[in-house]
Design a protein around this motif. Sequence first.
Motif, mmCIF file in Angstrom:
data_model
loop_
_atom_site.group_PDB
_atom_site.id
_atom_site.type_symbol
_atom_site.label_atom_id
_atom_site.label_comp_id
_atom_site.label_asym_id
_atom_site.label_seq_id
_atom_site.Cartn_x
_atom_site.Cartn_y
_atom_site.Cartn_z
ATOM 1 N N MET A 1 38.394 41.547 37.258
ATOM 2 C CA MET A 1 38.574 40.544 38.308
ATOM 3 C C MET A 1 39.494 39.435 37.795
ATOM 4 O O MET A 1 39.161 38.737 36.844
ATOM 5 C CB MET A 1 37.219 39.953 38.718
ATOM 6 N N GLU A 23 39.161 38.503 48.607
ATOM 7 C CA GLU A 23 40.064 39.559 48.152
ATOM 8 C C GLU A 23 39.670 40.080 46.767
ATOM 9 O O GLU A 23 40.341 40.956 46.212
ATOM 10 C CB GLU A 23 41.500 39.030 48.096
ATOM 11 N N GLY A 24 38.624 39.511 46.180
ATOM 12 C CA GLY A 24 38.140 39.998 44.901
ATOM 13 C C GLY A 24 38.531 39.167 43.696
ATOM 14 O O GLY A 24 38.214 39.531 42.558
ATOM 15 N N TYR A 25 39.216 38.030 43.922
ATOM 16 C CA TYR A 25 39.569 37.154 42.809
ATOM 17 C C TYR A 25 38.402 36.243 42.444
ATOM 18 O O TYR A 25 37.555 35.915 43.286
ATOM 19 C CB TYR A 25 40.781 36.280 43.182
#
Length: 274
Positions: A1, A23-25
């Motif tokens: 990540m 968004e997965g950050y």
Amino acid sequence: MEQISILGCGWLGLPLAKALISEGYSVKGSTTSYNKRELLENAGIAHYPIALEVENFSAPVADFLENSPILIIAIPPKLRGKNKDYSDAQNNSFVQKIKNLIPYIEKSPVEKLLFISSTAVYGEADTIIDENSPAIPVTESGKQLLEIEQLLLANTNFKTTILRFGGLIGPDRNPARFLAGKENVPNPNSPVNLIHLDDCIGIIKKIIANAVWNEVLNAVTPFHPSRKDYYTQKALEENLIPPTFNHEIPSAGKTIVSEKLVRLLDYTFTQPNL
């Protein structure tokens, strides 16, 4: 990540942070005080109280930047202070505040930096403006933004992209209220250069996803009705008193184009008519 640090979780930075988390950050975010800590942490944003200062700058910047290869600077200049004539601008110098920050960035893992700037750097040109047009700012904020742009772009310790936004539209920034009820407004026939918050976020996400660095980009929706037509319509839609305009002095105003951004990012504006 991958982790991103956002300096300035305000009108733009906070919803941007939320969008990046979705968004997965992983996101670290700063505000100027502890008061917003709960707000950020409830959104999954690691909070750092950082207030940039001209002198005696002391803040947890090293921790804020730790393990973040990307830094987004999304703070407004706020140069006016108490004096509307900008006479205290140097005492509240945005340039100096960023200069104080740069050594921390140089010592950090930050490899890529996105600086949120403004089309105010182009000044009062009466023509079509792209990124190759001369930047000749006339306002104090425009002058300092341009100086910071040049400072960051010249630094070889990290890659910098400059994003020059037009007038910002979105929550708490209703265009209907900008000029409603005002009289004798100048430049009735000059074009508007605006962008919606949704597109601000969409563009930033594209820059990161496509790794578009070492660039200067205009970010303005390709929608340029006249000030008179646009602000009159918006006022009427909200049942507000439309502004009146001064037609005695010829209108002058720039049209900002974002064709470079559209091409490099393969971007389609989601709010084209504002």
